[in-house]
Design a protein around this motif. Structure first.
Motif, mmCIF file in Angstrom:
data_model
loop_
_atom_site.group_PDB
_atom_site.id
_atom_site.type_symbol
_atom_site.label_atom_id
_atom_site.label_comp_id
_atom_site.label_asym_id
_atom_site.label_seq_id
_atom_site.Cartn_x
_atom_site.Cartn_y
_atom_site.Cartn_z
ATOM 1 N N VAL A 186 -49.791 -74.955 -27.482
ATOM 2 C CA VAL A 186 -49.557 -73.711 -28.217
ATOM 3 C C VAL A 186 -48.094 -73.580 -28.629
ATOM 4 C CG1 VAL A 186 -49.689 -71.197 -28.107
ATOM 5 C CG2 VAL A 186 -51.499 -72.583 -27.068
ATOM 6 N N ALA A 187 -47.191 -73.747 -27.673
ATOM 7 C CA ALA A 187 -45.764 -73.636 -27.992
ATOM 8 C C ALA A 187 -45.280 -74.823 -28.818
ATOM 9 C CB ALA A 187 -44.949 -73.506 -26.707
ATOM 10 N N ALA A 188 -45.716 -76.027 -28.434
ATOM 11 C CA ALA A 188 -45.239 -77.225 -29.129
ATOM 12 C C ALA A 188 -45.695 -77.259 -30.589
ATOM 13 C CB ALA A 188 -45.723 -78.472 -28.397
ATOM 14 N N ALA A 189 -46.856 -76.682 -30.878
ATOM 15 C CA ALA A 189 -47.361 -76.705 -32.256
ATOM 16 C C ALA A 189 -46.487 -75.905 -33.212
ATOM 17 C CB ALA A 189 -48.793 -76.171 -32.289
ATOM 18 N N THR A 190 -45.657 -75.014 -32.692
ATOM 19 C CA THR A 190 -44.776 -74.222 -33.559
ATOM 20 C C THR A 190 -43.516 -74.983 -33.929
ATOM 21 O OG1 THR A 190 -43.591 -73.207 -31.691
ATOM 22 C CG2 THR A 190 -45.613 -72.115 -32.445
ATOM 23 N N ARG A 191 -43.284 -76.141 -33.297
ATOM 24 C CA ARG A 191 -42.073 -76.920 -33.561
ATOM 25 C C ARG A 191 -42.393 -78.069 -34.511
ATOM 26 N NH1 ARG A 191 -41.440 -75.581 -27.918
ATOM 27 N NH2 ARG A 191 -42.371 -77.549 -27.215
ATOM 28 N N THR A 192 -41.526 -78.299 -35.452
ATOM 29 C CA THR A 192 -41.756 -79.323 -36.468
ATOM 30 C C THR A 192 -41.755 -80.717 -35.849
ATOM 31 O OG1 THR A 192 -39.387 -79.355 -36.939
ATOM 32 C CG2 THR A 192 -40.775 -77.938 -38.335
ATOM 33 N N MET B 149 -55.500 -70.487 -27.078
ATOM 34 C CA MET B 149 -55.629 -71.494 -28.129
ATOM 35 C C MET B 149 -56.022 -70.916 -29.481
ATOM 36 S SD MET B 149 -55.229 -74.855 -27.587
ATOM 37 C CE MET B 149 -56.489 -75.626 -28.600
ATOM 38 N N LEU B 150 -56.609 -69.718 -29.488
ATOM 39 C CA LEU B 150 -57.255 -69.230 -30.703
ATOM 40 C C LEU B 150 -56.318 -69.139 -31.896
ATOM 41 C CD1 LEU B 150 -59.790 -66.531 -29.472
ATOM 42 C CD2 LEU B 150 -60.200 -68.878 -30.222
ATOM 43 N N LYS B 151 -55.147 -68.560 -31.709
ATOM 44 C CA LYS B 151 -54.234 -68.398 -32.839
ATOM 45 C C LYS B 151 -53.824 -69.749 -33.414
ATOM 46 C CE LYS B 151 -49.982 -66.114 -34.357
ATOM 47 N NZ LYS B 151 -50.648 -65.539 -35.543
ATOM 48 N N THR B 152 -53.594 -70.717 -32.523
ATOM 49 C CA THR B 152 -53.226 -72.060 -32.978
ATOM 50 C C THR B 152 -54.358 -72.685 -33.773
ATOM 51 O OG1 THR B 152 -51.825 -72.310 -31.019
ATOM 52 C CG2 THR B 152 -52.386 -74.311 -32.219
ATOM 53 N N LEU B 153 -55.600 -72.465 -33.343
ATOM 54 C CA LEU B 153 -56.744 -73.005 -34.070
ATOM 55 C C LEU B 153 -56.988 -72.268 -35.381
ATOM 56 C CD1 LEU B 153 -59.296 -73.620 -31.172
ATOM 57 C CD2 LEU B 153 -58.161 -75.362 -32.557
ATOM 58 N N GLU B 154 -56.736 -70.965 -35.394
ATOM 59 C CA GLU B 154 -57.004 -70.170 -36.593
ATOM 60 C C GLU B 154 -55.915 -70.313 -37.653
ATOM 61 O OE1 GLU B 154 -57.338 -66.352 -34.815
ATOM 62 O OE2 GLU B 154 -59.515 -66.486 -34.506
ATOM 63 N N GLU B 155 -54.654 -70.358 -37.212
ATOM 64 C CA GLU B 155 -53.540 -70.392 -38.160
ATOM 65 C C GLU B 155 -52.534 -71.471 -37.750
ATOM 66 O OE1 GLU B 155 -51.831 -66.511 -38.308
ATOM 67 O OE2 GLU B 155 -53.759 -65.516 -38.528
ATOM 68 N N PRO B 156 -52.946 -72.718 -37.779
ATOM 69 C CA PRO B 156 -52.029 -73.778 -37.357
ATOM 70 C C PRO B 156 -50.985 -74.055 -38.439
ATOM 71 C CG PRO B 156 -54.042 -74.741 -38.186
ATOM 72 C CD PRO B 156 -54.247 -73.249 -38.219
#
Length: 372
Positions: free
Chosen positions: A94-100, A125-132
């Protein structure tokens, strides 16, 4: 990539089109199919394609993906034996997905055991799956599609991996006697990795202990020593799994920058401990499955349909046990009652933290009374 999908027409259709020139890979896939069907190999191959695209050193990127050392690949294995903890996916995904990305155009997150995700972990996980982010791709793996929470499954593109037939698995098991290979493939119920494990080394020894446990029950006598030996074999498989991870971590050290090696070593020690614990739990559960399948085979022989036996390399012994039960006028359905009792113990070991030795001793006594 397509080599990993050769036997899987649905997966080839979904992923082949997405990776073709002009294709658009999904932000989230759910790879589902029985254990040993090739999901992990396909996930690693997909990660290799996504992370090597546009690289000036494509072969190097592919090699690091294969060894698990690419900085833009995160591979998550649940730390709980029966549940995925929030900590397993919070920072790593979740946190790592926000980093380029560090060096590739994308970041890839592979998450094993999606069916072990509880409500709390799923909600994270939901927000990451919905708005990655546009550069993030998630690949979830499961052996049990029906156990994946609908909130997770509905936000992923499903990709089906088909089981191999026992005959196909048996033909691929070089070094095993053909009848033993077929028996192990049937007993593994489509899991090619499990079939190979049952045919050789510690896995074959575990199978032997499980059969001794089942035969003692069919003879109407509990056998505490056999139960203890069964637990010891499960422990040995756990130790072997931990050592395998330790060796793999050591082999990866040279591919990492010096400043990352200490952290990787500590992470590797934790992975080895988890692998050992998980393999021991899985081995004992598999042993109990084998005990149940022996009783199933005995029941089929008692019913006059030996052609349905799984353990074809042990048919003579199964027929001996069936004859012994007939001589004692044990009803035909009684071995299947034993299978139900075994399933209850499996549940208790997984969910209620029963003591392994005590649980197996009690099961041996119960089965001996049931079949005695």
């Amino acid at each position: 990539m397509l080599a990993a999908l050769e036997r899987h027409p649905h997966a080839r259709a979904v992923l082949g089109g997405a990776l073709a020139p002009g294709g658009a890979p999904s932000h989230a896939y759910l790879f589902h199919g029985p254990a040993g069907s090739g999901k992990r190999a396909a996930a690693r191959a997909l990660a290799g394609v996504l992370l090597s695209e546009g690289s000036t050193d494509r072969e190097g990127a592919l090699a690091r993906v294969e060894h698990g050392t690419h900085p833009d690949l995160t591979w998550v294995v649940p730390t709980g034996a029966t549940v995925m903890r929030v900590s397993d996916i919070d920072e790593p995904v979740v946190a790592a997905a926000t980093r380029t990305p560090f060096e590739a155009r994308r970041r890839v997150f592979v998450i094993e055991g999606a069916d072990l995700m509880n409500d709390e972990a799923a909600n994270r996980m939901l927000k990451t799956l919905e708005e990655p982010p546009s550069y993030a791709h998630l690949v979830l793996l499961t052996d049990n599609l029906s156990a994946v929470l609908p909130t997770i499954a509905s936000r992923c593109q499903p990709v089906r991996f088909d089981p191999r037939t026992p005959e196909e698995i048996a033909r691929s098991m070089s070094g095993a006697e053909p009848k033993t290979a077929l028996a192990c493939a049937r007993l593994a119920m489509g899991d090619a990795a499990r079939a190979r494990m049952l045919a050789f080394g510690e896995g074959a020894a575990l199978r032997g202990r499980a059969e001794a446990f089942a035969r003692a029950a069919c003879a109407g006598r509990p056998a505490p020593a056999v139960a203890d030996a069964l637990v010891e074999r499960a422990k040995a498989l756990g130790v072997a799994a931990g050592e395998s991870v330790t060796e793999a971590v050591a082999a990866e050290q040279d591919m990492l920058p010096r400043k990352e090696q200490s952290r990787a070593r500590r992470d590797g020690e934790d992975r080895a401990k988890r692998a050992a614990r998980g393999a021991r739990t899985d081995a004992l559960d598999m042993a109990l499955v084998l005990v149940g399948l022996w009783l199933r085979d005995v029941a089929f022989v008692m019913d006059g349909v030996p052609e349905l036996v799984y353990a074809v390399d042990r048919l003579a012994q199964i027929e001996e046990d069936a004859a012994s039960l007939r001589e004692r006028d044990v009803p035909t359905g009684r071995p299947l009652d034993g299978v139900a009792a075994i399933d209850e113990v499996r549940f208790g070991l997984r969910e209620l933290n029963l003591t392994e030795e005590s649980a197996l001793d009690a099961l041996g006594v119960h089965l001996a009374r049931l079949l005695g």
